[in-house]
Write an enzyme that holds these catalytic residues in place. Structure first.
Site, short mmCIF file in Angstrom:
data_model
loop_
_atom_site.label_atom_id
_atom_site.label_comp_id
_atom_site.label_asym_id
_atom_site.label_seq_id
_atom_site.Cartn_x
_atom_site.Cartn_y
_atom_site.Cartn_z
N GLY A 179 41.28 42.92 48.09
CA GLY A 179 42.31 43.79 47.54
C GLY A 179 42.68 43.47 46.12
O GLY A 179 42.57 44.31 45.21
N TYR A 187 34.32 40.54 38.28
CA TYR A 187 32.99 40.21 37.75
C TYR A 187 32.26 39.33 38.76
O TYR A 187 32.87 38.66 39.60
CB TYR A 187 33.11 39.50 36.40
N ILE A 238 47.49 48.06 47.57
CA ILE A 238 46.12 48.44 47.91
C ILE A 238 45.88 48.13 49.39
O ILE A 238 46.02 46.98 49.82
CB ILE A 238 45.09 47.69 47.05
N TYR A 406 27.47 37.48 29.65
CA TYR A 406 27.67 38.94 29.63
C TYR A 406 26.37 39.60 29.15
O TYR A 406 25.30 39.08 29.34
CB TYR A 406 28.87 39.30 28.75
N ASN A 472 42.38 38.54 35.78
CA ASN A 472 42.22 37.81 37.04
C ASN A 472 42.27 36.30 36.86
O ASN A 472 42.28 35.56 37.84
CB ASN A 472 40.93 38.22 37.75
N TYR A 473 42.29 35.83 35.61
CA TYR A 473 42.58 34.43 35.31
C TYR A 473 43.98 34.38 34.71
O TYR A 473 44.19 33.92 33.60
CB TYR A 473 41.57 33.84 34.33
#
Length: 533
Positions: A179, A187, A238, A406, A472-473
Protein backbone atom coordinates in the site's frame (compact mmCIF):
# COMPACT_ATOMS: atom_id res chain seq x y z
CA UNK A 1 -21.71 7.55 -0.26
CA UNK A 2 -20.98 3.86 -0.11
CA UNK A 3 -23.15 2.02 2.38
CA UNK A 4 -21.62 0.99 5.72
CA UNK A 5 -22.83 -2.29 7.17
CA UNK A 6 -23.94 -2.02 10.78
CA UNK A 7 -24.58 -4.57 13.51
CA UNK A 8 -23.67 -5.72 16.94
CA UNK A 9 -19.93 -5.49 17.12
CA UNK A 10 -18.32 -4.37 20.35
CA UNK A 11 -19.61 -5.89 23.48
CA UNK A 12 -18.48 -3.15 25.83
CA UNK A 13 -17.25 0.33 25.06
CA UNK A 14 -14.82 0.05 27.95
CA UNK A 15 -12.90 -2.65 26.07
CA UNK A 16 -12.54 -0.33 23.13
CA UNK A 17 -11.07 2.67 24.80
CA UNK A 18 -9.84 3.40 28.29
CA UNK A 19 -11.09 6.90 28.96
CA UNK A 20 -8.67 7.23 31.83
CA UNK A 21 -5.94 7.30 29.21
CA UNK A 22 -6.97 10.81 28.19
CA UNK A 23 -6.09 13.89 30.19
CA UNK A 24 -8.60 16.62 29.29
CA UNK A 25 -12.37 16.52 29.58
CA UNK A 26 -12.70 17.71 25.98
CA UNK A 27 -10.55 14.82 24.80
CA UNK A 28 -12.61 12.39 26.88
CA UNK A 29 -15.80 13.70 25.34
CA UNK A 30 -14.46 13.42 21.79
CA UNK A 31 -13.19 9.93 22.43
CA UNK A 32 -16.44 8.77 24.00
CA UNK A 33 -18.37 10.09 20.99
CA UNK A 34 -15.89 8.38 18.67
CA UNK A 35 -16.41 5.10 20.50
CA UNK A 36 -20.18 5.46 20.37
CA UNK A 37 -19.93 6.01 16.62
CA UNK A 38 -17.78 2.88 16.23
CA UNK A 39 -20.14 0.75 18.28
CA UNK A 40 -22.30 0.21 15.20
CA UNK A 41 -19.41 -1.44 13.36
CA UNK A 42 -18.89 -5.17 13.23
CA UNK A 43 -15.60 -6.92 13.92
CA UNK A 44 -13.84 -9.29 16.33
CA UNK A 45 -10.55 -8.76 18.12
CA UNK A 46 -9.50 -5.77 16.07
CA UNK A 47 -9.31 -2.93 18.62
CA UNK A 48 -6.37 -2.62 21.02
CA UNK A 49 -5.84 0.06 23.67
CA UNK A 50 -2.55 0.59 25.57
CA UNK A 51 -3.89 -1.45 28.49
CA UNK A 52 -4.41 -4.47 26.23
CA UNK A 53 -1.60 -7.06 26.67
CA UNK A 54 -1.25 -7.34 22.88
CA UNK A 55 -0.97 -3.59 22.24
CA UNK A 56 2.83 -3.33 22.25
CA UNK A 57 3.45 -6.48 20.22
CA UNK A 58 0.99 -5.32 17.56
CA UNK A 59 2.48 -1.81 17.48
CA UNK A 60 6.00 -3.19 17.10
CA UNK A 61 5.06 -6.04 14.75
CA UNK A 62 5.86 -4.23 11.50
CA UNK A 63 7.81 -1.21 12.77
CA UNK A 64 10.99 -1.35 10.69
CA UNK A 65 12.95 1.46 12.38
CA UNK A 66 13.64 0.68 16.04
CA UNK A 67 14.37 4.39 16.57
CA UNK A 68 10.64 5.06 16.22
CA UNK A 69 9.42 2.60 18.87
CA UNK A 70 11.58 3.51 21.85
CA UNK A 71 9.78 4.07 25.21
CA UNK A 72 9.81 7.84 24.62
CA UNK A 73 8.33 7.61 21.09
CA UNK A 74 4.69 8.83 20.85
CA UNK A 75 2.28 5.90 20.76
CA UNK A 76 -1.24 5.67 19.31
CA UNK A 77 -4.24 5.99 21.63
CA UNK A 78 -5.75 2.97 19.91
CA UNK A 79 -4.75 0.40 17.28
CA UNK A 80 -7.41 -0.81 14.85
CA UNK A 81 -6.68 -3.83 12.64
CA UNK A 82 -9.51 -3.97 10.05
CA UNK A 83 -10.20 -7.12 8.10
CA UNK A 84 -12.13 -5.49 5.25
CA UNK A 85 -12.72 -2.11 3.68
CA UNK A 86 -16.06 -1.52 5.41
CA UNK A 87 -14.29 -1.35 8.77
CA UNK A 88 -11.98 1.37 7.46
CA UNK A 89 -14.93 3.28 6.04
CA UNK A 90 -16.60 3.40 9.44
CA UNK A 91 -13.45 4.50 11.25
CA UNK A 92 -12.80 7.27 8.72
CA UNK A 93 -16.39 8.56 8.99
CA UNK A 94 -16.35 8.49 12.79
CA UNK A 95 -12.88 10.01 13.07
CA UNK A 96 -13.76 12.90 10.78
CA UNK A 97 -17.04 13.51 12.57
CA UNK A 98 -15.41 13.66 16.00
CA UNK A 99 -12.03 15.21 15.17
CA UNK A 100 -9.82 12.16 15.70
CA UNK A 101 -6.49 12.02 13.86
CA UNK A 102 -5.62 8.83 12.00
CA UNK A 103 -2.39 7.16 10.87
CA UNK A 104 -2.31 4.28 8.38
CA UNK A 105 0.28 1.52 8.22
CA UNK A 106 0.67 -1.14 5.55
CA UNK A 107 4.24 -2.39 6.07
CA UNK A 108 5.79 -0.01 8.62
CA UNK A 109 8.71 1.06 6.42
CA UNK A 110 8.26 4.83 6.71
CA UNK A 111 11.81 5.92 7.55
CA UNK A 112 10.58 8.43 10.14
CA UNK A 113 7.86 6.10 11.43
CA UNK A 114 5.05 8.45 10.42
CA UNK A 115 2.73 5.54 9.68
CA UNK A 116 2.72 4.51 13.35
CA UNK A 117 4.13 7.37 15.46
CA UNK A 118 4.06 11.18 15.43
CA UNK A 119 6.83 13.76 15.42
CA UNK A 120 4.32 16.45 16.51
CA UNK A 121 3.23 14.40 19.55
CA UNK A 122 -0.44 14.99 18.79
CA UNK A 123 -2.78 12.10 19.79
CA UNK A 124 -3.79 9.73 17.02
CA UNK A 125 -5.37 6.37 16.23
CA UNK A 126 -3.39 3.82 14.20
CA UNK A 127 -5.11 1.88 11.41
CA UNK A 128 -2.92 -1.18 10.86
CA UNK A 129 -3.71 -2.86 7.54
CA UNK A 130 -1.72 -6.03 8.14
CA UNK A 131 -4.85 -8.24 8.11
CA UNK A 132 -5.77 -6.99 4.63
CA UNK A 133 -3.36 -8.88 2.36
CA UNK A 134 -5.43 -10.66 -0.29
CA UNK A 135 -3.74 -11.21 -3.67
CA UNK A 136 -5.66 -12.10 -6.85
CA UNK A 137 -3.50 -12.93 -9.88
CA UNK A 138 -5.25 -12.80 -13.27
CA UNK A 139 -3.03 -14.34 -15.96
CA UNK A 140 -5.61 -13.72 -18.68
CA UNK A 141 -5.67 -9.99 -17.91
CA UNK A 142 -1.92 -9.94 -17.10
CA UNK A 143 -2.63 -8.12 -13.86
CA UNK A 144 -2.87 -8.64 -10.12
CA UNK A 145 -5.05 -7.00 -7.45
CA UNK A 146 -3.19 -6.81 -4.14
CA UNK A 147 -4.46 -5.43 -0.84
CA UNK A 148 -2.46 -2.75 0.95
CA UNK A 149 -1.32 -4.92 3.86
CA UNK A 150 0.34 -7.59 1.73
CA UNK A 151 4.13 -7.49 1.56
CA UNK A 152 6.15 -7.42 -1.64
CA UNK A 153 7.52 -10.85 -0.78
CA UNK A 154 4.01 -12.30 -0.63
CA UNK A 155 3.10 -10.58 -3.89
CA UNK A 156 6.18 -11.86 -5.71
CA UNK A 157 5.67 -15.39 -4.37
CA UNK A 158 2.02 -15.63 -5.42
CA UNK A 159 2.70 -14.22 -8.88
CA UNK A 160 5.50 -16.76 -9.44
CA UNK A 161 3.28 -19.50 -8.02
CA UNK A 162 0.76 -18.80 -10.78
CA UNK A 163 3.32 -18.41 -13.55
CA UNK A 164 7.11 -18.24 -13.76
CA UNK A 165 6.74 -16.17 -16.93
CA UNK A 166 5.78 -12.98 -15.06
CA UNK A 167 7.15 -10.68 -12.39
CA UNK A 168 6.31 -7.34 -10.81
CA UNK A 169 8.14 -4.02 -11.09
CA UNK A 170 8.49 -2.99 -7.46
CA UNK A 171 10.91 -2.87 -4.54
CA UNK A 172 13.94 -4.82 -3.44
CA UNK A 173 13.01 -5.16 0.24
CA UNK A 174 10.57 -8.05 0.54
CA UNK A 175 8.90 -6.92 3.81
CA UNK A 176 7.65 -3.65 2.32
CA UNK A 177 3.88 -3.18 2.55
CA UNK A 178 2.43 -2.80 -0.95
CA UNK A 179 0.00 0.00 0.00
CA UNK A 180 2.53 2.62 1.08
CA UNK A 181 5.35 1.44 -1.18
CA UNK A 182 3.50 2.18 -4.41
CA UNK A 183 2.34 5.62 -3.23
CA UNK A 184 5.96 6.79 -3.11
CA UNK A 185 7.03 5.58 -6.55
CA UNK A 186 8.28 2.03 -5.88
CA UNK A 187 11.66 1.65 -7.54
CA UNK A 188 13.16 -1.81 -7.84
CA UNK A 189 15.35 -4.22 -9.76
CA UNK A 190 13.28 -4.06 -12.99
CA UNK A 191 12.98 -0.25 -13.10
CA UNK A 192 15.47 0.09 -15.97
CA UNK A 193 13.43 -2.37 -18.04
CA UNK A 194 9.85 -1.46 -17.07
CA UNK A 195 9.94 1.67 -14.92
CA UNK A 196 8.67 2.04 -11.37
CA UNK A 197 5.77 0.40 -9.60
CA UNK A 198 3.69 3.54 -10.22
CA UNK A 199 4.43 3.32 -13.94
CA UNK A 200 2.79 -0.10 -13.92
CA UNK A 201 -0.19 0.64 -11.68
CA UNK A 202 -3.45 0.12 -13.58
CA UNK A 203 -6.06 0.89 -10.93
CA UNK A 204 -6.52 1.39 -7.21
CA UNK A 205 -9.17 1.46 -4.53
CA UNK A 206 -9.04 4.33 -2.07
CA UNK A 207 -11.28 5.46 0.80
CA UNK A 208 -11.75 9.22 0.82
CA UNK A 209 -12.52 11.54 3.75
CA UNK A 210 -16.26 10.87 3.33
CA UNK A 211 -15.74 7.13 3.78
CA UNK A 212 -16.46 6.31 0.14
CA UNK A 213 -14.54 3.60 -1.72
CA UNK A 214 -13.39 4.91 -5.08
CA UNK A 215 -11.66 3.21 -7.99
CA UNK A 216 -9.73 4.86 -10.81
CA UNK A 217 -12.86 5.80 -12.71
CA UNK A 218 -14.74 7.26 -9.75
CA UNK A 219 -11.76 9.04 -8.17
CA UNK A 220 -10.80 10.63 -11.51
CA UNK A 221 -7.50 10.76 -13.38
CA UNK A 222 -6.11 13.68 -11.35
CA UNK A 223 -6.41 11.79 -8.08
CA UNK A 224 -5.15 8.57 -9.65
CA UNK A 225 -2.14 10.53 -10.90
CA UNK A 226 -1.53 12.01 -7.43
CA UNK A 227 -1.59 8.75 -5.47
CA UNK A 228 0.95 7.16 -7.83
CA UNK A 229 4.06 8.75 -6.37
CA UNK A 230 2.71 11.65 -4.30
CA UNK A 231 3.47 9.88 -1.03
CA UNK A 232 1.18 8.12 1.41
CA UNK A 233 -1.31 9.61 3.85
CA UNK A 234 -2.36 12.71 1.89
CA UNK A 235 -5.44 11.77 -0.12
CA UNK A 236 -7.09 8.81 1.55
CA UNK A 237 -6.60 5.21 2.63
CA UNK A 238 -5.25 2.93 -0.09
CA UNK A 239 -7.19 -0.33 0.12
CA UNK A 240 -5.63 -2.12 -2.86
CA UNK A 241 -3.66 -1.71 -6.08
CA UNK A 242 -4.04 -3.31 -9.49
CA UNK A 243 -0.59 -3.85 -11.03
CA UNK A 244 0.67 -5.12 -14.37
CA UNK A 245 2.24 -8.56 -14.69
CA UNK A 246 5.46 -8.12 -16.64
CA UNK A 247 7.32 -10.74 -18.71
CA UNK A 248 10.47 -12.20 -17.16
CA UNK A 249 12.78 -14.88 -18.62
CA UNK A 250 12.96 -18.40 -17.25
CA UNK A 251 16.56 -17.82 -16.22
CA UNK A 252 18.01 -14.64 -14.75
CA UNK A 253 21.50 -13.96 -13.43
CA UNK A 254 22.51 -12.29 -10.17
CA UNK A 255 25.92 -11.15 -8.94
CA UNK A 256 27.40 -9.85 -5.70
CA UNK A 257 30.98 -8.74 -6.36
CA UNK A 258 33.04 -7.00 -3.62
CA UNK A 259 35.96 -4.65 -4.23
CA UNK A 260 37.97 -2.92 -1.48
CA UNK A 261 40.25 0.12 -1.69
CA UNK A 262 43.20 -2.26 -1.82
CA UNK A 263 41.59 -3.87 -4.89
CA UNK A 264 41.16 -0.56 -6.71
CA UNK A 265 37.64 0.25 -5.51
CA UNK A 266 37.99 3.99 -6.11
CA UNK A 267 38.95 3.62 -9.77
CA UNK A 268 36.32 0.95 -10.37
CA UNK A 269 33.53 3.05 -8.86
CA UNK A 270 34.67 6.10 -10.79
CA UNK A 271 34.40 4.09 -14.04
CA UNK A 272 31.04 2.61 -12.96
CA UNK A 273 29.50 6.07 -12.79
CA UNK A 274 30.41 6.67 -16.42
CA UNK A 275 29.51 3.26 -17.85
CA UNK A 276 26.55 1.97 -15.83
CA UNK A 277 23.84 4.48 -16.88
CA UNK A 278 24.33 3.21 -20.45
CA UNK A 279 23.95 -0.48 -19.64
CA UNK A 280 21.22 -2.39 -21.47
CA UNK A 281 17.74 -2.03 -19.96
CA UNK A 282 17.77 -5.65 -18.77
CA UNK A 283 20.59 -4.97 -16.30
CA UNK A 284 20.00 -3.38 -12.92
CA UNK A 285 22.95 -2.74 -10.62
CA UNK A 286 23.48 -1.09 -7.28
CA UNK A 287 26.61 -0.58 -5.19
CA UNK A 288 26.80 -1.03 -1.42
CA UNK A 289 29.53 1.11 0.14
CA UNK A 290 30.61 0.73 3.76
CA UNK A 291 33.67 0.36 6.01
CA UNK A 292 34.94 -3.19 6.57
CA UNK A 293 37.71 -4.81 8.55
CA UNK A 294 41.06 -5.57 6.95
CA UNK A 295 41.90 -9.21 7.54
CA UNK A 296 44.55 -9.80 10.21
CA UNK A 297 44.61 -6.10 11.10
CA UNK A 298 42.96 -3.63 13.48
CA UNK A 299 42.51 -1.17 10.61
CA UNK A 300 39.47 -0.72 8.38
CA UNK A 301 39.02 -0.11 4.68
CA UNK A 302 36.13 0.78 2.39
CA UNK A 303 34.30 -2.05 0.68
CA UNK A 304 32.19 -1.57 -2.44
CA UNK A 305 29.89 -4.44 -3.43
CA UNK A 306 28.28 -4.60 -6.88
CA UNK A 307 24.85 -6.21 -6.50
CA UNK A 308 23.08 -6.78 -9.81
CA UNK A 309 20.28 -8.59 -11.61
CA UNK A 310 20.38 -9.34 -15.32
CA UNK A 311 17.22 -10.54 -17.05
CA UNK A 312 18.98 -13.24 -19.00
CA UNK A 313 21.67 -15.98 -18.82
CA UNK A 314 25.13 -15.62 -17.31
CA UNK A 315 26.94 -15.96 -20.63
CA UNK A 316 25.18 -12.88 -22.00
CA UNK A 317 25.91 -10.89 -18.84
CA UNK A 318 29.61 -11.78 -18.97
CA UNK A 319 29.78 -10.60 -22.57
CA UNK A 320 28.07 -7.31 -21.69
CA UNK A 321 30.33 -6.66 -18.68
CA UNK A 322 33.50 -7.43 -20.59
CA UNK A 323 32.41 -4.94 -23.23
CA UNK A 324 30.88 -2.15 -21.13
CA UNK A 325 32.49 -2.43 -17.69
CA UNK A 326 35.69 -4.51 -17.87
CA UNK A 327 37.03 -2.66 -14.80
CA UNK A 328 34.84 -4.86 -12.57
CA UNK A 329 36.65 -7.96 -13.78
CA UNK A 330 33.50 -10.09 -13.65
CA UNK A 331 34.17 -13.84 -13.82
CA UNK A 332 31.89 -16.78 -14.55
CA UNK A 333 32.24 -17.88 -10.92
CA UNK A 334 30.72 -14.54 -9.82
CA UNK A 335 27.48 -15.26 -11.70
CA UNK A 336 24.53 -17.20 -10.32
CA UNK A 337 21.75 -18.33 -12.62
CA UNK A 338 18.34 -18.77 -11.01
CA UNK A 339 14.62 -18.17 -11.39
CA UNK A 340 13.19 -14.67 -11.08
CA UNK A 341 11.66 -15.51 -7.68
CA UNK A 342 14.98 -16.85 -6.41
CA UNK A 343 16.60 -13.60 -7.53
CA UNK A 344 14.17 -11.71 -5.29
CA UNK A 345 15.73 -13.53 -2.33
CA UNK A 346 19.28 -13.01 -3.60
CA UNK A 347 18.90 -9.27 -4.20
CA UNK A 348 17.20 -8.84 -0.81
CA UNK A 349 20.25 -10.34 0.89
CA UNK A 350 18.85 -13.64 2.15
CA UNK A 351 21.28 -16.59 2.40
CA UNK A 352 20.94 -19.19 -0.35
CA UNK A 353 19.78 -21.73 2.24
CA UNK A 354 16.58 -19.74 2.96
CA UNK A 355 13.67 -21.12 0.88
CA UNK A 356 11.44 -18.84 -1.17
CA UNK A 357 8.50 -19.79 1.08
CA UNK A 358 10.09 -17.47 3.66
CA UNK A 359 8.65 -14.63 1.58
CA UNK A 360 5.22 -15.59 2.88
CA UNK A 361 6.22 -14.66 6.45
CA UNK A 362 6.55 -10.96 5.58
CA UNK A 363 9.62 -10.73 7.81
CA UNK A 364 12.52 -8.33 7.08
CA UNK A 365 16.12 -9.48 6.71
CA UNK A 366 17.18 -7.28 9.66
CA UNK A 367 16.03 -4.58 12.08
CA UNK A 368 18.03 -1.74 13.63
CA UNK A 369 18.00 1.88 14.76
CA UNK A 370 18.76 4.18 11.85
CA UNK A 371 18.56 7.60 10.25
CA UNK A 372 18.49 7.88 6.46
CA UNK A 373 18.73 10.49 3.72
CA UNK A 374 18.78 10.49 -0.07
CA UNK A 375 20.26 12.27 -3.09
CA UNK A 376 20.17 12.08 -6.87
CA UNK A 377 23.41 12.34 -8.85
CA UNK A 378 23.48 13.87 -12.33
CA UNK A 379 27.21 14.35 -12.92
CA UNK A 380 30.07 11.96 -12.25
CA UNK A 381 31.64 12.43 -8.81
CA UNK A 382 35.43 12.88 -9.24
CA UNK A 383 37.95 10.65 -7.54
CA UNK A 384 38.83 13.42 -5.10
CA UNK A 385 35.19 13.50 -4.01
CA UNK A 386 35.16 9.73 -3.56
CA UNK A 387 38.30 9.87 -1.45
CA UNK A 388 36.67 12.54 0.73
CA UNK A 389 33.76 10.16 1.30
CA UNK A 390 36.09 7.35 2.36
CA UNK A 391 37.83 9.57 4.91
CA UNK A 392 34.53 10.57 6.49
CA UNK A 393 32.98 7.10 6.43
CA UNK A 394 35.99 5.59 8.20
CA UNK A 395 35.34 7.98 11.08
CA UNK A 396 31.89 6.48 11.77
CA UNK A 397 30.84 3.06 13.11
CA UNK A 398 28.24 1.56 10.73
CA UNK A 399 27.62 4.02 7.88
CA UNK A 400 26.24 2.77 4.59
CA UNK A 401 25.66 4.21 1.14
CA UNK A 402 23.67 2.44 -1.56
CA UNK A 403 24.02 3.76 -5.10
CA UNK A 404 21.03 2.65 -7.21
CA UNK A 405 21.50 2.80 -10.97
CA UNK A 406 19.06 4.77 -13.14
CA UNK A 407 18.91 5.16 -16.93
CA UNK A 408 17.14 2.79 -19.30
CA UNK A 409 13.34 3.13 -19.20
CA UNK A 410 13.66 5.78 -16.47
CA UNK A 411 15.12 8.15 -19.07
CA UNK A 412 12.17 7.63 -21.39
CA UNK A 413 9.30 8.44 -18.98
CA UNK A 414 8.33 12.09 -18.56
CA UNK A 415 8.94 13.81 -15.20
CA UNK A 416 5.25 14.74 -15.09
CA UNK A 417 3.86 11.30 -16.02
CA UNK A 418 3.49 10.63 -12.29
CA UNK A 419 4.39 12.78 -9.24
CA UNK A 420 7.76 10.95 -9.08
CA UNK A 421 9.98 13.40 -11.03
CA UNK A 422 13.48 11.89 -10.81
CA UNK A 423 13.82 10.64 -14.36
CA UNK A 424 15.93 11.68 -17.34
CA UNK A 425 19.43 12.83 -16.52
CA UNK A 426 19.73 10.99 -13.20
CA UNK A 427 22.79 8.71 -13.22
CA UNK A 428 21.99 7.09 -9.91
CA UNK A 429 20.29 7.66 -6.57
CA UNK A 430 22.16 7.60 -3.27
CA UNK A 431 20.64 6.28 -0.09
CA UNK A 432 22.55 7.18 3.07
CA UNK A 433 21.89 5.05 6.15
CA UNK A 434 23.54 5.44 9.53
CA UNK A 435 22.71 2.64 11.98
CA UNK A 436 23.34 1.95 15.64
CA UNK A 437 22.51 -0.90 17.97
CA UNK A 438 21.42 0.61 21.30
CA UNK A 439 18.44 2.89 22.17
CA UNK A 440 20.69 5.49 23.77
CA UNK A 441 19.90 9.19 23.26
CA UNK A 442 23.53 10.22 23.23
CA UNK A 443 24.33 7.54 20.67
CA UNK A 444 21.42 8.71 18.51
CA UNK A 445 22.61 12.33 18.72
CA UNK A 446 26.13 11.31 17.71
CA UNK A 447 24.97 9.29 14.71
CA UNK A 448 22.48 11.98 13.66
CA UNK A 449 25.28 14.55 13.68
CA UNK A 450 27.49 12.34 11.54
CA UNK A 451 24.94 11.68 8.80
CA UNK A 452 23.94 15.36 8.68
CA UNK A 453 27.58 16.38 8.34
CA UNK A 454 28.16 13.77 5.63
CA UNK A 455 25.03 14.93 3.80
CA UNK A 456 26.35 18.50 3.87
CA UNK A 457 29.65 17.33 2.39
CA UNK A 458 27.81 15.56 -0.44
CA UNK A 459 25.88 18.69 -1.42
CA UNK A 460 28.55 19.81 -3.89
CA UNK A 461 28.26 16.57 -5.90
CA UNK A 462 24.50 16.02 -6.23
CA UNK A 463 21.43 17.59 -7.85
CA UNK A 464 20.76 21.27 -7.12
CA UNK A 465 17.86 23.76 -7.28
CA UNK A 466 16.27 21.80 -5.82
CA UNK A 467 18.50 19.26 -4.14
CA UNK A 468 16.24 16.33 -4.91
CA UNK A 469 15.14 13.63 -2.44
CA UNK A 470 13.07 10.44 -2.57
CA UNK A 471 9.77 10.58 -0.67
CA UNK A 472 9.93 6.89 0.28
CA UNK A 473 13.19 7.67 2.09
CA UNK A 474 11.35 10.21 4.21
CA UNK A 475 13.57 12.76 5.94
CA UNK A 476 12.07 15.19 8.46
CA UNK A 477 15.29 17.21 8.40
CA UNK A 478 13.92 18.64 5.13
CA UNK A 479 11.01 20.30 6.95
CA UNK A 480 7.53 19.66 8.30
CA UNK A 481 4.00 20.99 8.03
CA UNK A 482 2.55 23.17 10.77
CA UNK A 483 1.54 21.17 13.81
CA UNK A 484 -2.16 21.78 13.10
CA UNK A 485 -1.96 21.89 9.31
CA UNK A 486 -2.11 25.68 9.05
CA UNK A 487 -1.73 27.80 5.93
CA UNK A 488 2.03 28.28 6.35
CA UNK A 489 2.48 24.56 5.64
CA UNK A 490 2.20 25.37 1.94
CA UNK A 491 4.97 27.96 2.12
CA UNK A 492 7.23 25.62 4.07
CA UNK A 493 6.69 22.75 1.67
CA UNK A 494 7.23 24.96 -1.40
CA UNK A 495 10.63 26.02 -0.14
CA UNK A 496 11.78 22.66 1.20
CA UNK A 497 10.57 19.08 1.17
CA UNK A 498 7.67 19.54 -1.29
CA UNK A 499 9.96 20.76 -4.04
CA UNK A 500 12.72 18.30 -3.17
CA UNK A 501 10.47 15.27 -3.34
CA UNK A 502 8.29 16.30 -6.29
CA UNK A 503 9.94 19.25 -8.11
CA UNK A 504 7.41 20.96 -10.43
CA UNK A 505 4.82 18.26 -9.76
CA UNK A 506 4.33 19.65 -6.25
CA UNK A 507 1.91 22.39 -7.33
CA UNK A 508 -0.33 19.92 -9.14
CA UNK A 509 -0.34 17.68 -6.06
CA UNK A 510 -1.43 20.64 -3.93
CA UNK A 511 -4.26 21.51 -6.29
CA UNK A 512 -5.52 17.92 -6.35
CA UNK A 513 -5.30 17.77 -2.55
CA UNK A 514 -7.24 21.01 -2.14
CA UNK A 515 -10.06 19.74 -4.34
CA UNK A 516 -10.17 16.13 -3.12
CA UNK A 517 -9.62 16.65 0.62
CA UNK A 518 -10.53 20.32 1.23
CA UNK A 519 -10.72 19.86 5.02
CA UNK A 520 -7.19 18.43 5.11
CA UNK A 521 -8.45 15.42 7.04
CA UNK A 522 -5.63 13.20 5.80
CA UNK A 523 -2.49 14.88 7.02
CA UNK A 524 0.83 14.28 8.73
CA UNK A 525 4.20 15.97 9.11
CA UNK A 526 5.00 15.84 5.39
CA UNK A 527 1.61 15.31 3.77
CA UNK A 528 0.63 17.42 0.78
CA UNK A 529 -0.73 20.73 2.16
CA UNK A 530 -3.72 22.73 0.95
CA UNK A 531 -3.49 25.87 -1.14
CA UNK A 532 -3.49 28.87 1.24
CA UNK A 533 -6.76 30.77 1.59
Amino acid sequence: MASIPSSRFLGTIVLLFSLAHFSSSNKISKTFQFNQCLSTTRTTKTFFTPNNPNFTSILNSTAQNLRCITPSSPKPELIFTPVDASHIQTVVICAKKHGIRLRFRSGGHDYEGLSYTSATKLPFVLIDLSKMRAINVDLHDKSVWVEAGATLGELYYHVAEKSKAYGIAAGLCTSLGVGGHITGGAYGFMMRKYGLGVDNALDAKIINANGEILDRKSMGEDVFWAIRGGGGGSYGVIVSWKLSLLPVPTTVTAINVPRTLEQGATNTLYKWQQAAPHFVDELFMRVFISPSAIQNSTKRTISTTYNALYLGPAAALLKLMNRDFPELGLKKSDCYEMSWLESVMFIAGFPKTVPTTFLLTGKPAFLNYFKAKSDFVKTVIPKKGLEGMWTRMLQEEIPLMIWNLYGGMMDRISESATPFPHRKGVLYKIQYVNSWTVPDKQAMKKHYNWIRSFYNYMGRYVSKYPREAYVNYRDLDLGMNDRNGGNTSFEKACSSWGRRYFKDNFMRLVKVKTEFDPDNFFRHEQSIPLLPL
